[in-house]
Enzyme design. Structure first.
Site, short mmCIF file in Angstrom:
data_model
loop_
_atom_site.label_atom_id
_atom_site.label_comp_id
_atom_site.label_asym_id
_atom_site.label_seq_id
_atom_site.Cartn_x
_atom_site.Cartn_y
_atom_site.Cartn_z
N HIS A 107 -10.54 -3.33 -5.64
CA HIS A 107 -9.86 -3.68 -4.37
C HIS A 107 -10.70 -3.85 -3.03
O HIS A 107 -10.27 -4.18 -2.28
CB HIS A 107 -8.68 -2.74 -4.06
N ASP A 108 -12.05 -3.26 -3.22
CA ASP A 108 -12.95 -3.38 -2.26
C ASP A 108 -14.10 -4.72 -2.80
O ASP A 108 -14.95 -5.03 -1.93
CB ASP A 108 -13.64 -2.23 -2.03
N ASP B 233 6.62 -6.85 -5.74
CA ASP B 233 7.67 -6.42 -4.87
C ASP B 233 9.28 -6.28 -5.29
O ASP B 233 9.78 -7.53 -5.43
CB ASP B 233 7.56 -7.36 -3.55
N ASP C 86 -11.34 9.24 -3.22
CA ASP C 86 -11.98 8.26 -2.47
C ASP C 86 -13.35 8.80 -1.70
O ASP C 86 -13.27 9.90 -1.34
CB ASP C 86 -10.94 8.25 -1.45
N ASP D 235 10.84 -7.26 0.41
CA ASP D 235 10.40 -7.29 1.84
C ASP D 235 8.79 -7.76 1.93
O ASP D 235 8.03 -7.42 3.17
CB ASP D 235 10.15 -5.64 2.53
N ASP E 56 -4.62 8.57 -5.90
CA ASP E 56 -6.06 8.23 -5.30
C ASP E 56 -6.13 9.50 -4.09
O ASP E 56 -5.13 9.62 -3.32
CB ASP E 56 -5.90 6.87 -4.45
N ASN F 60 11.87 -5.59 -3.78
CA ASN F 60 13.13 -5.48 -2.74
C ASN F 60 12.89 -6.71 -1.60
O ASN F 60 13.53 -6.61 -0.70
CB ASN F 60 13.13 -4.27 -2.17
N GLU G 50 -15.50 8.26 -6.31
CA GLU G 50 -16.10 7.24 -6.01
C GLU G 50 -17.50 7.75 -4.86
O GLU G 50 -17.44 8.46 -3.98
CB GLU G 50 -15.14 6.72 -4.66
N ASP H 193 5.98 -2.09 -4.26
CA ASP H 193 6.67 -1.04 -4.14
C ASP H 193 6.69 -0.48 -5.51
O ASP H 193 6.39 -0.92 -6.98
CB ASP H 193 7.85 -0.87 -3.32
#
Ligand code: NOJ
Length: 557
Positions: free
Chosen positions: A330-331, A21, A199, A25, A98, A23, A255, A29
């Site tokens: 990520h899954d 990150d 995907d 928040d 993706d 910035n 995938e 990003d």
């Protein structure tokens, strides 16, 4: 075998929300990614697959896209994205986008139009069905729990969503939809991206008779046989290849959960005219197939079944299609927690062992962010700490219905939730692991003081440097990319070992997957071979030897 740059590459997957990150928040990003390109260059990867960064209400962290030609505002702007491409290319790093085109967000303009009326020009962009006896058109359940159909009051019909109700499925039968997708893909290729990770691409074609699915232990029927590798999927991908892919020098990986060896060759055979490679999931889904509630189990993986599956894909795709090599994404839970041992006594050794086993195989390896540091599962024990729609929806569905005991379901989440892989990247030992100056969107793993990039960059024996070395070996030695694969010790319940051969060259990889010593004999042809890499000290690499817990090494001759 034909040589291609994508066979010789090592891919790094970035989950942008949790990467860096810039910035404050609390959300990763694009500028955060740019800041870390030198880190990735140092690791040695040459391709990035970045999970979706397009406009999205974030119901499924960006896998619900509401505008295919705009960057999600919290990630940055189109200028930032163009800068990322330029900066990555300047470092000879390629970037894969993706491609999420099985479904859009329900906030996509096409869907907003489509739901307005039955005769709207966008109506057939999605899959609408009349109620049957006042109920859903069939019994299919969605991947994230609940029915796969959602009723819409406006036109009093149901739409299909194989994932969340905010992810309506596109109707690929409609030629206009396919053209829109191809135009959009050309838009990004012309911008300079280097390929696509696609995907759930195996789900784009549905059996048009929409039959009832078989009900297992849950509440709903299985759509699998009617939507996965559906009737027209290969026709659609060949068309996509003709219209788009064949016009650019890009890399594609599909995938394709549930793919068999035969299907994989149709998608990604040397001359299939579809994709370059697919992700198969047999080795990460094995444990799930034999239990009542799919992945929701506390059962540990079965090493022999895992090994058998890995060997099967190596042996049977050889010369026919190209493997993708991965243990996490990520899954999936963190690979060291799942297949290795995240107890501090073994975490480092077992993480290096897993990497050795995977990176010396035939195929294109994928490193999931943080894997190169041996990041572990986070094991959240409160539902309020979870952010993942799948974890939250299943917890509610299975415990509310009384099918699963809440304490047991929490244990399942701790081991299997996708959020284990989605906690922020651990950059250093400062607050929030250096991921953000603000409050992260999901809690940082408390072990960041011990496990972080800064300390590993400073330590020549770290997991990071071990990955760096494995990647370098692959770049230097053709045998790692193109050599033939031959397994040893097939039936052993601790050892995973294999030989690679190319011309006169030989490579032997040996891994002990257990926390106990394991005996083996080094094959004679490796007498006087050179050790290229090892995760523990060892004097002799000849004759009968005893491997230490999680020991791994690679010999070359
Ligand atoms: C597969 C993606 O990897 C996953 O994160 C996502 O939830 C589904 N597809 C739906 O897009």
């Amino acid at each position: 075998m034909k040589k291609n740059w994508w066979k010789e590459s090592v891919v790094y997957q970035i989950y942008p929300k949790s990467f860096n990150d810039s910035n404050g928040d609390g959300i990763g990003d694009i500028n955060g990614i740019i800041e870390k390109l030198d880190y990735l260059k140092e690791l040695g990867v040459n391709v990035l697959w970045i999970s979706p960064m397009l406009e999205s209400p974030q119901d499924d962290n960006g896998y619900d896209i509401s505008d295919y030609r705009r960057i999600y505002k919290d990630y940055g702007t189109m200028e930032d994205y163009e800068k990322l491409l330029e900066e990555a290319h300047r470092r000879e790093i390629k970037v894969l986008m993706d491609l999420v085109v099985n479904h859009t967000s329900d906030e996509h303009q096409w869907f907003l139009e489509s739901k307005k009326s039955k005769d709207n020009p966008y109506r057939d962009y999605y899959i609408w069905k009349n109620p049957v006896n006042g109920k859903e058109p069939n019994n299919w359940g969605g991947v994230f729990g609940g029915s796969a159909w959602e009723y819409d009051d406006e036109t009093q019909m149901y739409y299909l969503h194989l994932f969340s109700k905010k992810q309506p499925d596109l109707n690929w039968e409609n030629e206009k939809v396919r053209q829109e997708v191809y135009d959009m893909m050309k838009f990004w290729c012309d911008k300079g991206i280097d390929g696509f990770r696609m995907d759930v691409i195996s789900m784009i074609s549905k059996d048009q008779s929409f039959p009832e699915g078989k009900v297992g232990s849950g509440l709903y029927g299985d759509f699998g046989p009617y939507c996965v590798h559906g009737p027209r999927v290969h026709e659609f991908l060949k068309e996509m290849n003709r219209e788009v892919l064949s016009k650019y020098d890009i890399m594609t990986v599909g995938e394709t959960s549930g793919v068999t060896i035969e299907e994989a060759q149709k998608y990604a055979g040397e001359n299939s005219g579809e994709l370059n490679m697919v992700f198969q999931f047999e080795h990460v889904e094995d444990a799930s197939q034999h239990v009542e509630f799919g992945k929701w189990t506390t059962a540990r993986y079965d090493f022999k079944a895992f090994k058998k599956t890995m060997i099967k894909w190596q042996e049977q795709l050889q010369g026919k299609a190209w493997n993708s090599l991965f243990l996490g994404n990520h899954d999936q839970p963190r690979s060291v927690s799942r297949f290795g041992n995240d107890n501090p006594a073994y975490r480092e050794t077992s993480a290096k062992m897993l990497a050795t086993c995977l990176h010396m195989m035939q195929g294109t390896p994928y490193v999931y962010q943080g894997e190169e540091l041996g990041m572990t599962n986070v094991y959240f024990d409160k539902l309020e700490d979870y952010r993942d729609i799948e974890s939250i929806q299943y917890y509610t569905e299975l415990t509310d219905s009384g099918l699963m005991d809440p304490d047991y379901m929490m244990k399942c989440l701790m081991l299997r939730s996708r959020d284990n892989a989605r906690t922020p990247m651990q950059w250093n030992d400062s607050e929030q692991a250096g991921f953000t100056k603000g409050q992260p969107w999901i809690k940082v793993n408390p072990n960041y003081k011990e496990i972080n990039a800064k300390s590993q960059l400073a330590d020549p024996d770290s997991i990071f440097h071990y990955y760096q070395k494995l990647i370098r070996i692959r770049k230097e030695k053709d045998i790692v990319v193109y050599g033939e694969f031959e397994p040893l010790y097939r039936e052993d319940d601790q050892i995973f070992a294999y030989i690679r051969r190319l011309g006169e060259e030989r490579l032997l990889t040996v891994c002990n997957f257990s926390e106990h010593p394991a005996e083996m004999e080094i094959p004679e042809e490796f007498t006087k071979a050179r050790c290229l890499i090892s995760n523990l000290e060892r004097k002799s690499f000849e004759g009968k030897i005893v491997l230490k817990p999680y020991e791994a090494f690679v010999l070359y001759k």
